[in-house]
Every structure is written in structure tokens, then in C-alpha cells.
Motif scaffolding. Structure first.
Motif, PDB file in Angstrom:
ATOM      1  N   PHE A  79      49.085  40.848  48.957  1.00 25.41           N
ATOM      2  CA  PHE A  79      50.236  40.042  49.571  1.00 25.41           C
ATOM      3  C   PHE A  79      51.291  40.836  49.380  1.00 25.41           C
ATOM      4  N   SER A  80      51.533  41.909  48.610  1.00 26.30           N
ATOM      5  CA  SER A  80      52.365  42.558  48.854  1.00 26.30           C
ATOM      6  C   SER A  80      52.298  43.709  49.771  1.00 26.30           C
ATOM      7  N   LEU A  81      50.848  44.118  49.998  1.00 28.31           N
ATOM      8  CA  LEU A  81      50.901  45.060  51.207  1.00 28.31           C
ATOM      9  C   LEU A  81      51.273  44.209  52.697  1.00 28.31           C
ATOM     10  N   ILE A  82      50.863  43.092  52.603  1.00 25.67           N
ATOM     11  CA  ILE A  82      51.360  42.492  53.792  1.00 25.67           C
ATOM     12  C   ILE A  82      52.434  42.065  53.945  1.00 25.67           C
ATOM     13  N   GLU A  83      52.923  41.154  53.038  1.00 20.70           N
ATOM     14  CA  GLU A  83      54.612  40.510  53.080  1.00 20.70           C
ATOM     15  C   GLU A  83      55.355  41.561  53.040  1.00 20.70           C
ATOM     16  N   GLU A  84      55.389  42.199  51.769  1.00 21.76           N
ATOM     17  CA  GLU A  84      56.425  43.347  51.345  1.00 21.76           C
ATOM     18  C   GLU A  84      56.485  44.709  52.041  1.00 21.76           C
ATOM     19  N   GLN A  85      55.259  45.157  52.394  1.00 27.77           N
ATOM     20  CA  GLN A  85      55.199  46.414  52.747  1.00 27.77           C
ATOM     21  C   GLN A  85      54.978  46.124  54.386  1.00 27.77           C
ATOM     22  N   ASP A  86      54.939  45.069  54.901  1.00 31.29           N
ATOM     23  CA  ASP A  86      54.537  45.026  56.437  1.00 31.29           C
ATOM     24  C   ASP A  86      53.365  45.619  57.022  1.00 31.29           C
ATOM     25  N   GLN A  87      52.465  45.707  56.380  1.00 27.28           N
ATOM     26  CA  GLN A  87      51.326  46.454  57.200  1.00 27.28           C
ATOM     27  C   GLN A  87      50.401  45.711  57.871  1.00 27.28           C
ATOM     28  N   PRO A  88      49.709  46.278  59.074  1.00 28.09           N
ATOM     29  CA  PRO A  88      48.880  45.415  59.773  1.00 28.09           C
ATOM     30  C   PRO A  88      47.592  45.057  59.034  1.00 28.09           C
ATOM     31  N   VAL A  89      47.607  44.122  58.150  1.00 24.71           N
ATOM     32  CA  VAL A  89      46.628  43.695  57.489  1.00 24.71           C
ATOM     33  C   VAL A  89      46.655  42.196  57.211  1.00 24.71           C
ATOM     34  N   ALA A  90      45.369  41.599  57.163  1.00 24.48           N
ATOM     35  CA  ALA A  90      45.359  40.368  57.127  1.00 24.48           C
ATOM     36  C   ALA A  90      44.559  40.024  55.919  1.00 24.48           C
ATOM     37  N   MET A  91      44.344  38.597  55.152  1.00 30.07           N
ATOM     38  CA  MET A  91      43.720  38.049  54.532  1.00 30.07           C
ATOM     39  C   MET A  91      42.172  37.676  54.708  1.00 30.07           C
ATOM     40  N   LEU A  92      41.229  37.872  54.211  1.00 32.04           N
ATOM     41  CA  LEU A  92      39.916  37.147  54.294  1.00 32.04           C
ATOM     42  C   LEU A  92      39.521  36.306  52.855  1.00 32.04           C
ATOM     43  N   TRP A  93      39.944  35.216  52.905  1.00 31.71           N
ATOM     44  CA  TRP A  93      39.715  34.469  51.423  1.00 31.71           C
ATOM     45  C   TRP A  93      38.439  33.983  51.261  1.00 31.71           C
ATOM     46  N   ASP A  94      37.513  34.048  52.193  1.00 26.18           N
ATOM     47  CA  ASP A  94      36.027  33.415  52.079  1.00 26.18           C
ATOM     48  C   ASP A  94      35.496  33.897  50.963  1.00 26.18           C
ATOM     49  N   ALA A  95      35.084  33.269  50.258  1.00 24.07           N
ATOM     50  CA  ALA A  95      33.939  33.750  48.954  1.00 24.07           C
ATOM     51  C   ALA A  95      34.946  34.508  48.002  1.00 24.07           C
ATOM     52  N   GLN A  96      36.086  34.082  47.918  1.00 17.55           N
ATOM     53  CA  GLN A  96      37.125  35.031  46.779  1.00 17.55           C
ATOM     54  C   GLN A  96      36.331  34.843  45.435  1.00 17.55           C
ATOM     55  N   MET A  97      36.626  35.890  44.585  1.00 19.34           N
ATOM     56  CA  MET A  97      36.166  35.604  43.356  1.00 19.34           C
ATOM     57  C   MET A  97      37.242  35.462  42.637  1.00 19.34           C
ATOM     58  N   TYR A  98      37.265  34.112  41.910  1.00 20.30           N
ATOM     59  CA  TYR A  98      38.392  33.607  40.941  1.00 20.30           C
ATOM     60  C   TYR A  98      38.434  34.404  39.550  1.00 20.30           C
ATOM     61  N   ASP A  99      39.448  34.628  39.020  1.00 19.41           N
ATOM     62  CA  ASP A  99      39.540  34.952  37.775  1.00 19.41           C
ATOM     63  C   ASP A  99      40.711  34.744  37.226  1.00 19.41           C
ATOM     64  N   LEU A 100      40.862  34.862  35.667  1.00 17.29           N
ATOM     65  CA  LEU A 100      42.185  34.226  35.067  1.00 17.29           C
ATOM     66  C   LEU A 100      42.667  35.533  34.255  1.00 17.29           C
ATOM     67  N   ASP A 101      43.608  35.250  34.058  1.00 20.14           N
ATOM     68  CA  ASP A 101      44.632  36.223  33.111  1.00 20.14           C
ATOM     69  C   ASP A 101      45.564  35.517  32.355  1.00 20.14           C
ATOM     70  N   GLY A 102      45.887  36.119  31.115  1.00 17.85           N
ATOM     71  CA  GLY A 102      46.617  35.184  30.127  1.00 17.85           C
ATOM     72  C   GLY A 102      46.918  36.112  29.012  1.00 17.85           C
ATOM     73  N   TRP A 103      47.306  35.370  27.773  1.00 13.33           N
ATOM     74  CA  TRP A 103      47.627  36.234  26.861  1.00 13.33           C
ATOM     75  C   TRP A 103      46.652  35.887  25.728  1.00 13.33           C
ATOM     76  N   ILE A 104      46.789  36.930  24.738  1.00  6.77           N
ATOM     77  CA  ILE A 104      45.902  36.904  23.441  1.00  6.77           C
ATOM     78  C   ILE A 104      46.735  37.385  22.331  1.00  6.77           C
ATOM     79  N   ILE A 105      46.837  36.609  21.180  1.00  6.37           N
ATOM     80  CA  ILE A 105      47.639  37.100  19.984  1.00  6.37           C
ATOM     81  C   ILE A 105      46.561  37.846  19.091  1.00  6.37           C
ATOM     82  N   PRO A 106      46.931  39.212  18.799  1.00 12.43           N
ATOM     83  CA  PRO A 106      45.941  40.106  18.186  1.00 12.43           C
ATOM     84  C   PRO A 106      45.876  39.409  16.530  1.00 12.43           C
TER      85      PRO A 106
END
Lengths: 369, 536
Positions: free
Chosen positions: A249-276
Motif C-alpha cells: 500500500f505504501s509503495l503504491i499509494e504513498e510512493q506512487d510506484q507503477p505497482v499493483a496488487m494481486l489479492w488472490d489467495a492472500q495469506m491472512y495473518d493476525l497481529d496483536g498484543w501479549i502481556i509478558p
């Protein structure tokens, strides 16, 4: 001071955690990934929280990538210096398995959804571990250059075009680990999405996936850091490459490079908090107070103004608006957007926890051949 | 002392005086041994003075020694020790390990009911202390799937249908409902001796109650593991003395713990799981070293892993081979420059020296990233070659993400470590030697080859050792420019430390690397002689 004490007393009472106002620590060390992602956390909820609690001093540490190794070392040394750690779901599971992350009572620790739904309902399937408080859904997906002459005007539209070096010649970049690549290879070798993991449990399945990857092995640049593929795409070193969707996203929208997304079969993942595990009472009270605020419906929706990762709460989705600086609609850039998510893998946490060591040995041996 | 050596007969009774290190001179006692000023024998006085000198020297370096020992030797020794350490199985499943050792595994490699019962107690306790998942991750290195087997069963083990025992015991005698009575029985040595399993389970449960829940065991009902153990003790024919209630368990409804486990996850009926637990139950293991050498233990003994799983030997050989290539490239490039540096007038030499040192002062990451820009397909070097017409646009040279990239970048980065020792050795070669050789009729080349070069060899030796040993353990540069075929063993070690978390394997690989370096050093010493190495 009295007023502040009174206010925090009411706040704590309102949370229902405890009737007595707890002393909260004035220092907190937050561990995150650095870069644009950490910036989105800073602007969406750390700065607002600091405004409400000027007495608090927040220290950032940018070592989430090695969180498990570091926490394990700290635990062995008997000196945990981190108070709140941002990790991927797979790492959260490992930390939970190793007893390094605290188990969390979700209903008690987190705010209910703005729409009145309970925490369990609001996060739904995202609660993959007892220790893990999800913040965002991201995906590992592909970006391709839109100006490749050899392609004769054609652009990749589905995941298996990665393996089609006839129509889409040029170097590709893939992550230097089996996770993701093995699934895509089997899927493009004709295995149905739901059978991929059963297949990978067998030796033939692994051989088949590696054989499929063999067909493009000479055309692949292997990456280890999330910033590699954007750089390779921008330099024209590769024509297609996988990385985290926020980076693209930042490459395409913020830096305006000639790149497009291919969303097919994207690999979902999650990110979040843990408390040690093993925080003292005052620090734990502070961390919980911060978490209650930082993971509520509005704050998670706010974070989406700064980075194209989907909020983990269902109740946050309708509140996602436009990018804070660019002003563009963020919803179409989210991995959770129905149009992007029509065909996707979900990171198989438990499965990979079991097979990671084995498959990694096979994968590395294959790479070295 | 010097006087003694000078006289050549230090013990000679004829010499009337002797000088002490302090310069004191003393008269010799007529009959006894030579005495120092304070009346002690001179010999011990000398030895004491020497010892004091040594102690002072030691005291001077003591801070450094202590620092190195604490911050370097100890952590490394501790890390390397992990390569054989394997306490986790015996610590987490102590009862199971003992039971398994005595279990013939007659039923198709699956343990008997009594082993399963011990395993039940172990797993119950481990789950309370949250140690079972850690054990699962450890065993998962040896067999895929054990991780989730332990995680899943750990979650279920507290809910196993073993509560029928507690119910039946309580129905048979209401005294069992009284926690205080339990505490009294378990304080009685005769009862403890009669009920070994029960005592063991009760003690473990009481430990959990005190440590984790901060409860008083005399006020809490014992958990199912205690009643299950009690049933097994009594069914084995135990006869606990009074005041323990006399209960006849022959009519009790029983439940097979083995079946409970297999019902929860059929993998508990997989002999391989038990074979793995048994194989890794000792406190020390050679497993990590075998793995590091691409080997594994099979029922037939130790053998090489299948070809498609071997990776470490390839990496060790590659690391050594590429380090050699890098060392030779460094010698080739550094020798002429050092020659120039040593022979030019000081004014020019200094300028050249700064040019050599400049990259030395630049961050390693910056230099490596700069090579990335230079070497990549669309990079500066390829662009220039295409522009000149040496290579065609479609056949650009692959200079990065392979061994070539690693060799180029590392040769550049390690070059100063070759130049500096070479230069400092060459600087000490007197120019008059070359002039003398020429005046005796040698041509330029002969003079160089017969006189100058042999004198510079110690510098080559020092530089080579430095560069070779540094490159063998290099990590950052291969990681960035090495792709898959230009990475070293250290990259794998780093991977196992920070990503796969298999610290035992990382330690084994590190130990092997250390041993290989020491062995090479020994070989070098035998061939070249370490005395011939000079840093200036």
C-alpha cells in the motif's frame, strides 16, 4: 493529584476489574515493529492515551521480530524488561506455549464492542490463543509491476500466474520460509484449498509442493525482511513479489510506484498484543488500563487511518474512514475487504506450530540444493 | 639475581653476599643457608619477591580477566552446554520417565495402563505449572505433531472422567470428604509408606495448592489425581493402617486412563510418540549434535538423514570453502597495496592509508547495502557493462544473491584486516636489504622474490588467520547479499537462535564451528608455526 486519583478510581471501578483504585506504574515499555506500523499505533492510541495520562512515560523497543527469542532470554535471566509486546499470532501462540505470555481474561480486560457486542463476539475467530489480544488482520500477498514490456499488456490476475514464467517472465521475490509458499505451490498444482494442509502432512505432498516451486526456483529472489520486496519492485529487480499488504500500500499509494496488487489467495495473518508473564502489580495495572483503551472499537478503527491493515474487531469495520494524510478511502485497501478476500488462505497456526520444524528443514535443504 | 647468574654458582658457600631484587645485600650466615636482610633464607625470600611480582601483574589484569570471564567465557560455555542438555523431559515427566524405562511396551509399542496412569499424574501437574507446552515444543523438534498433542491434551487432562473415583471413595466413607483428615493421613509415615502412589500425588497436589493457588491443602478437597492414585494403590493390594479408612475397592467401577488419553487424541496410541519420549528422556542428549551433522537416530541405529533433509554439512563445507576463497582474494588485493604503502614516501603513503581506513570507519550495514545497489541486476555495475556492450540487456550478470555476491562484498569488507598486518610487517623490512641484494647482482624480481617476499610472509600469515577466522563466523553480509547459495553456517545458527528457537541445535552447530576453527588453527600452527605470525 486528588482529582486524578479520583478519576482513575472511577475509571477502574467502571471497568469492573477491581473496586479498589490500583496504583499504576508511570513507566511502560512497549515493543513493536518500528516503521509505518509503529507510527500508526503511536498516532491512533499511544499519543491520545498519553494526553489523558501525562504522568506516563512510554519507551518503545522495535524488536518484535525477535520477540520470542528475546523474551525467552529475559525469562532465563530472570529480568523481564518489556511490559507489552506486539507480536504475530503464531509468535503469541509460541509465547503462550512456553509460559512466557500471560493468559488474558478477554471479557474482563477488554472493552465491549461499541455496538454492544461482547468481546468474544466482537473479535470472533480472531481470538486464536488465550494470551493473544488481536489488533489487526494483515496479509502476505503479491504486488506486480504494471510496466513490464515482455508481458505484452497482460497482467497477473490469479495466484498461479506466479508460476507461469511463459506469460509473465521475470524475477519473482518470495519469502525465505516454507509458510505461504508451500500452500501456494500445492494450490497451483491442483490441490483444493481445504486439502492443502492434509496433503502437506504427507511426504508426497511436500515433494509435490517443492517440485512445483522447483519450476520457478531459478527465477526467485528470496526475501527475509518485509522491506525487501518493495525495494526490489521499486528497483525493477523483480516483476512480482510477495510481502505484507501494508508495505505494498505504501509503495503504491504513498510512493506512487507503477505497482499493483494481486489479492488472490492472500495469506491472512493476525497481529496483536501479549502481556509478558511476571509483571509487577503496578505495571500490570498500567498495561491493562492502556490495553482497555487501545483495543476498543474506535481506537482500532482509528489505526486504519494510518495503515491498510484491517481492524480485528468486527464493530470497528464500519468506522474505518479515509487515510489521515492522503485522504483516500481505506476500506478497498484492507485485506478484509470482501472483494480482496474472496479467495484467501488463513494462516494455519496450530498446523504450522506442529510442522514448522520439519518442513523448515526440508525447505532449507531444498534451497541449498 | 643477576649477580647469581653472573657468578654461575648461586648456591656456592664461597660467595659472601647476594643481591636481592630490591638491591639489598646481606651477609651470609656462617652455618645455615644464605639469609636475606629480614633473616629469612634468601631462596624463599627470592621466591616470595617473585610471587609478589606475579600477583601484582595478575592484579593489574584481574579486572579484564574477570570481565572476560563473566561476560564472555561463562555465557559461551553456558550456551554451548545447551547442545547436550536435555533436562526438560525428565523434569516435566519424572514419573513417566521411570515408568517407561520399566515398561516393555508390549502392546504394539504403546505403554501399559500403569505407565499411562503415571503419565496422567505428570501431565496434570505439568499443566498446572504450564510446563507441558514447553515440553511439547521441545519434543516437536524430534517428531512433528507432538507440540499440539501436548497442548490439546493438556487442555483436556483436567476434565478427564476420573472423578468417579472421588465419588465412590466418598460414598464408601464420608471421611474422605474432610480435607483435614486427608492432611492428617498424609502426615502419618506408616500410611505414606503403604500408599506410595497416593502419597506422591497428594504431595504434588498440595504443592500446587500452596504455590500456585495459595490455598491451604488442609482446607481443599484433593483433586482427581489423588483419588485415581489411591484407587491404584488399593487395587495393587495396599493395606494402609488405621486411621486410614478401610475401603474395599474390588467392587469399584474403574476407568482406563489409557483409553481416556487415546480417546482424547489417537496419537497417544502411536508407538512413535512413546519411542520419542523414551529416546529423549535422559538428561543429556546427543540428538542436537547428530542433527547438526545431518544424522538421526533410527531403530537401526545412527544413520545419515535422507538426502532431501541434509543441509548443515553442505553449509559447513561451503563456509570453509568460501572463507578460503575470500582469504585468497584478500591476499591478492592487499599485497600490492601494502607494498605500495610501505615503500612510498610518507606523504603519499598517509593519503593512501586514509583511503584504506575510510571504509573501515563506515558502518558495516551501509557498506553491505551499497554493494547491493552496485551488484544487483539493474544495478550500477550491470548498467555500465550493458552500456559498454560487454553483456546484453537480457543476459545481465547475476552478481548478487549468490556466492559471488558474498565473496565480492566480504572481500571488500575484510580487506583492511589483511592490509594492516601486511603493512606493519612490510614497514619493518629495511630498504637496505633490497639495495644489498641488487648490489650483489640480483634483478628486481629476484631481489623481491628472494629477499623481500620471505620477509613479508609473517604478515600474510597474520592477515590470513585474521580474515579467515573472521569470515568463518560472518553473518550480516551473507544474510544481505548471499541469497540462498551464498549464506554461511552462522546464518543458520542465527535462524535457530531467533526464529526456530531450537537453541540446542544452534549450540551444537556453534560448538562444531568452534572446534573446526580450533582444529584449523592447530593445523596452521603445525604447518606454518604460529611463531612466524607477526602483527608488526
Amino acid at each position: 493529584m486528588k482529582l486524578k486519583l479520583l478519576m482513575s478510581a472511577t475509571a477502574v471501578a467502571a471497568l469492573g476489574t477491581t473496586a479498589v483504585a490500583q496504583e499504576m506504574a508511570d513507566e511502560m515499555t512497549i515493543v513493536s515493529w518500528g516503521g509505518a506500523y509503529q507510527n500508526s499505533q503511536l498516532r491512533a492510541y499511544v499519543e491520545p492515551y498519553l494526553e489523558m495520562h501525562p504522568e506516563l512515560d512510554v519507551t518503545w523497543d522495535e524488536r518484535s521480530g525477535e520477540a520470542v527469542a528475546n523474551l525467552r532470554a529475559m525469562d532465563e535471566a530472570g529480568n523481564i524488561t518489556w511490559d507489552l509486546v506486539d507480536v504475530t499470532a503464531a509468535d503469541a501462540m509460541r509465547l503462550c506455549d512456553e509460559g512466557l505470555a500471560m493468559e488474558v481474561d478477554f471479557e474482563e480486560t477488554l472493552a465491549p464492542g461499541d455496538d454492544g457486542s461482547s468481546v468474544e463476539d466482537d473479535f470472533g475467530d480472531m481470538l486464536v490463543s488465550d494470551c493473544f489480544i488481536p489488533q489487526i488482520a494483515y496479509s502476505t500477498t503479491f504486488g506486480y509491476r504494471t510496466d513490464v514490456e515482455e508481458w505484452g499488456g497482460e497482467v497477473p490476475t490469479e495466484i498461479c500466474d506466479i508460476f507461469d514464467t511463459e506469460t509473465f517472465p521475470g524475477q519473482r521475490s518470495l519469502e525465505q520460509r516454507p509458510i505461504g509458499n508451500m500452500e501456494w505451490a500445492l494450490y497451483c498444482d491442483g490441490v483444493a484449498m481445504e486439502d492443502v494442509y492434509d496433503m502437506l502432512e504427507t511426504d508426497e505432498g511436500v515433494d509435490r509442493a517443492l517440485a512445483k516451486l522447483d519450476t520457478i526456483k531459478d527465477d526467485v529472489v528470496w526475501w527475509t525482511a518485509g522491506a525487501d520486496t518493495p525495494q526490489l519492485l521499486a528497483d525493477g529487480e523483480v516483476v512480482i513479489g510477495s510481502t505484507y499488504n501494508g508495505r505494498l500500500f505504501s509503495l503504491i499509494e504513498e510512493q506512487d510506484q507503477p505497482v499493483a496488487m494481486l489479492w488472490d489467495a492472500q495469506m491472512y495473518d493476525l497481529d496483536g498484543w501479549i502481556i509478558p508473564e511476571g509483571l509487577d502489580d503496578a505495571t500490570l495495572a498500567r498495561v491493562k488500563d492502556f490495553l482497555y483503551f487501545a483495543t476498543d472499537t474506535q481506537r482500532l478503527a482509528d489505526q486504519a487511518q494510518y495503515i491498510s491493515y484491517g481492524p480485528a474487531r468486527a464493530s470497528s469495520a464500519p468506522l474505518v474512514t479515509t487515510h489521515a494524510d492522503l485522504g483516500i478511502e481505506m476500506a478497498p485497501h484492507m485485506p478484509t475487504n470482501p472483494e480482496n478476500a474472496s479467495n484467501s488462505f488463513v494462516y494455519a497456526y496450530t498446523w504450522w506450530a506442529d510442522y514448522r520444524d520439519d518442513l523448515d528443514a526440508r525447505f532449507q535443504a531444498w534451497l541449498a540444493q | 639475581m643477576s649477580d647469581q647468574t653472573a657468578s654461575g654458582r648461586p648456591e656456592s658457600p664461597q660467595s659472601p653476599v647476594a643481591a636481592l631484587p630490591g638491591g639489598e645485600v646481606t651477609e651470609r650466615d656462617q652455618d645455615g643457608p644464605m639469609l636475606a636482610a629480614d633473616g629469612r633464607p634468601l631462596k624463599s625470600s627470592l621466591a616470595r619477591a617473585l610471587r609478589r611480582e606475579k600477583l601484582r601483574a595478575l592484579a593489574l589484569i584481574a579486572p579484564l580477566l574477570v570481565f572476560i570471564f563473566i561476560s564472555f567465557v561463562l555465557p559461551i560455555a553456558d550456551m554451548l552446554f545447551r547442545s547436550v542438555q536435555n533436562d526438560i523431559v525428565a523434569d516435566t515427566l519424572p514419573r513417566t520417565v521411570v515408568a517407561l524405562a520399566n515398561d516393555p511396551l508390549e502392546e504394539e509399542g504403546v505403554p501399559s495402563e500403569s505407565t499411562f496412569a503415571q503419565f496422567y499424574t505428570d501431565l496434570y501437574i505439568a499443566e498446572e505449572y504450564k510446563e507441558h507446552t514447553r515440553l511439547g515444543s521441545r519434543l516437536n523438534y524430534e517428531m512433528s505433531g507432538i507440540s499440539s498433542l501436548f497442548r490439546g491434551t493438556g487442555r483436556a487432562v483436567g476434565r478427564f472422567d476420573t472423578d468417579i473415583y472421588a465419588d465412590q471413595f466418598e460414598a464408601a466413607d464420608p471421611a474422605f470428604e474432610d480435607p483435614a483428615a486427608w492432611a492428617d493421613w498424609m502426615a502419618d509415615d506408616d500410611i505414606r509408606a503403604a500408599l506410595p502412589l497416593t502419597t506422591d500425588a497428594y504431595d504434588a497436589w498440595a504443592g500446587i495448592a500452596v504455590e500456585l493457588d495459595e490455598d491451604n491443602p488442609a482446607e481443599e478437597d484433593p483433586e482427581d489425581i489423588v483419588y485415581t492414585s489411591l484407587y491404584r494403590d488399593l487395587a495393587n493390594g495396599a493395606a494402609p493402617p488405621a486411621p486410614f479408612p478401610q475401603v474395599d475397592v474390588s467392587g469399584f467401577e474403574s476407568v482406563s486412563i489409557r483409553e481416556l488419553f487415546i480417546e482424547e487424541d489417537e496419537d497417544w496410541a502411536d508407538p512413535e510418540v512413546w519411542e520419542t519420549i523414551r529416546a529423549y528422556s535422559s538428561r543429556y542428549t546427543s540428538g542436537y549434535f547428530l542433527n547438526a551433522a545431518d544424522m538421526q537416530t533410527t531403530p537401526e541405529g545412527v544413520e545419515l538423514r535422507p538426502e532431501n533433509e541434509r543441509v548443515y554439512m553442505t553449509l559447513f563445507v561451503r563456509t570453509l570453502w568460501m572463507s578460503l576463497v575470500i582469504t585468497f582474494s584478500c591476499i591478492l588485493l592487499a599485497y600490492p597495496i601494502s607494498f605500495l604503502l610501505a615503500t612510498l614516501p610518507a606523504r603519499h603513503a598517509n593519503l593512501l592509508m586514509i583511503l584504506v581506513l575510510l571504509p573501515f570507519w563506515t558502518s558495516l550495514l551501509v557498506r553491505t547495502s551499497a554493494w547491493k545497489v552496485l551488484l544487483q541486476n539493474e544495478g550500477v555495475i550491470n548498467d555500465i557493462l550493458v552500456w559498454i556492450g560487454i553483456v546484453s540487456d537480457t543476459n545481465r550478470l547475476a552478481l548478487i544473491n549468490n556466492a559471488t555476491g558474498t565473496i565480492i562484498a566480504m572481500t571488500h569488507i575484510l580487506l583492511p584486516f589483511m592490509i594492516l598486518p601486511l603493512y606493519s610487517v612490510m614497514k619493518t623490512i629495511p630498504p637496505s636489504y633490497m639495495r644489498a641484494a641488487r648490489s650483489l647482482g640480483a634483478k628486481d624480481w629476484t631481489a623481491f622474490w628472494r629477499v623481500w617476499f620471505p620477509l613479508s610472509v609473517p604478515g600474510i600469515g597474520a592477515g590470513s588467520i585474521l580474515v579467515f577466522i573472521m569470515s568463518i563466523g560472518y553473518y550480516i553480509t551473507p544474510e544481505i547479499v548471499g541469497g540462498t547459495r551464498g549464506v554461511f553456517i552462522s546464518n543458520r545458527i542465527a535462524y535457530h537462535i531467533s526464529t526456530s528457537l531450537n537453541w540446542g541445535l544452534a549450540a551444537a552447530l556453534g560448538t562444531i564451528l568452534l572446534v573446526v576453527v580450533l582444529a584449523l588453527y592447530w593445523v596452521y600452527d603445525r604447518l606454518v608455526g604460529i611463531d612466524n605470525v607477526k602483527l608488526g
